[in-house]
Design a protein around this motif. Structure first.
Motif, short mmCIF file in Angstrom:
data_model
loop_
_atom_site.label_atom_id
_atom_site.label_comp_id
_atom_site.label_asym_id
_atom_site.label_seq_id
_atom_site.Cartn_x
_atom_site.Cartn_y
_atom_site.Cartn_z
N HIS A 1 0.83 -1.21 0.00
CA HIS A 1 0.00 0.00 0.00
C HIS A 1 0.86 1.26 0.00
N HIS B 1 0.76 4.25 2.26
CA HIS B 1 0.18 4.75 3.51
C HIS B 1 0.34 6.27 3.52
N ILE C 1 -3.83 3.33 5.34
CA ILE C 1 -3.73 3.05 3.90
C ILE C 1 -4.41 4.15 3.10
N VAL D 1 4.50 0.56 1.86
CA VAL D 1 4.76 -0.55 2.78
C VAL D 1 4.38 -1.86 2.09
N HIS E 1 3.86 -5.88 2.87
CA HIS E 1 3.57 -6.71 4.04
C HIS E 1 3.83 -8.19 3.76
CU LIG Z 1 0.20 -1.36 4.20
#
Ligand SMILES: [Cu+2]
Length: 270
Positions: free
Chosen positions: A94, A96, A128, A179, A181
């Motif tokens: 995403h 953020h 997000i 980011v 994950h």
């Molecule tokens: Cu994220």
């Protein structure tokens, strides 16, 4: 009037002002070719080096080339978790937005389980703004749609999508943070590896844990074309400008990738 000395922020703000003045101008026009797109023709470019979080070993590069809210995102990711339940390990990713524009350090681990979870990182990188999915919805609603994200230990990602006004404002403001994950549970402390995700109790914490993080900063690629924006407004050059931006983007990404590779080589040697 030359605007080339201005940075991306004021020119985009100027674009928004021109856009809001658009309807009034269109009424005085004969209406034949009022496409209104020239006001949003301002191009911008941001990039980020993705550094490892939570001992994941995941690294990467991001380049985002945009014109107004339209953006093309280029990513390369390496060293990511490889498999998850016999399939490629899904990597939610995403932009953020809207917080400090920073990646959290180990001190962000408030519950002391040895990892910085996504909620623990949120004061630094924010919620997000855009879900960097492969297809379909890119809103925050798809933040955990793990079937829609890339997977495996290394991948490249390229998608043209529309940023929300909030996301664009944050990126331009310097508080956009990419980011990635998903961390291999074998690389996590036992206690953390046994936990379920705070975000989705159906998933292990490993699946949503931040693996790599980088703050988006204005790239030099984005500053250079600004002097040429004046000529772009005059009509047919729009398409070629976009092609130039995309080509430059690929080149820049290659250069970034080579730089990262070189840095890793040096690290190994030293
Ligand atoms: Cu994220």
């Amino acid at each position: 009037m030359r605007t080339s000395k201005f940075f991306a922020v004021p020119t985009i703000a100027l674009g928004a002002m021109l856009l809001s003045a658009g309807p009034a101008m269109a009424q005085t026009d004969n209406g034949g070719e009022a496409d209104g797109t020239t006001d949003q023709n301002q191009s911008w470019s941001f990039q980020a080096d993705l550094d490892t979080l939570n001992n994941s070993g995941t690294v990467g590069d991001v380049l985002i080339e945009g014109q107004g809210n339209q953006a093309t995102v280029y990513m390369t990711v390496e060293g990511a978790a490889e498999t998850f339940m016999d399939g490629p390990f899904p990597h939610a990713q995403h932009i953020h937005i809207g917080a400090q524009g920073q990646c959290p350090g180990p001190e962000a681990d408030e519950d002391g389980d040895g990892v910085v979870s996504t909620p623990e990182g949120e004061p630094f990188y924010g919620p997000i703004g855009t879900s960097l999915t492969i297809e379909g919805d890119t809103s925050p609603d798809s933040g955990l749609a793990i079937d829609d994200f890339p997977g495996g230990s290394s991948y490249t990602y390229e998608r043209t999508l529309e940023l929300s006004d909030e996301a664009l404002a944050s990126v331009v403001d310097g508080t956009g943070v990419v980011v990635v994950h998903g961390v291999n549970p074998e690389l996590m402390p036992e206690e953390a590896a046994a936990k379920q995700s705070f975000l989705d109790p159906e998933l292990p914490l490993a699946a949503t844990l931040p693996a790599a993080c980088g703050t988006l900063t204005a790239s030099q690629m984005g500053e250079m074309p600004e002097g040429g924006a004046d000529t772009g407004v005059s009509g047919g050059a729009q398409g070629s400008n976009m092609a130039l931006a995309a080509g430059g983007g690929a080149l820049a990404l290659g250069a970034i990738g080579a730089g990262a590779y070189f840095m890793r080589q040096r690290t190994v040697e030293s």
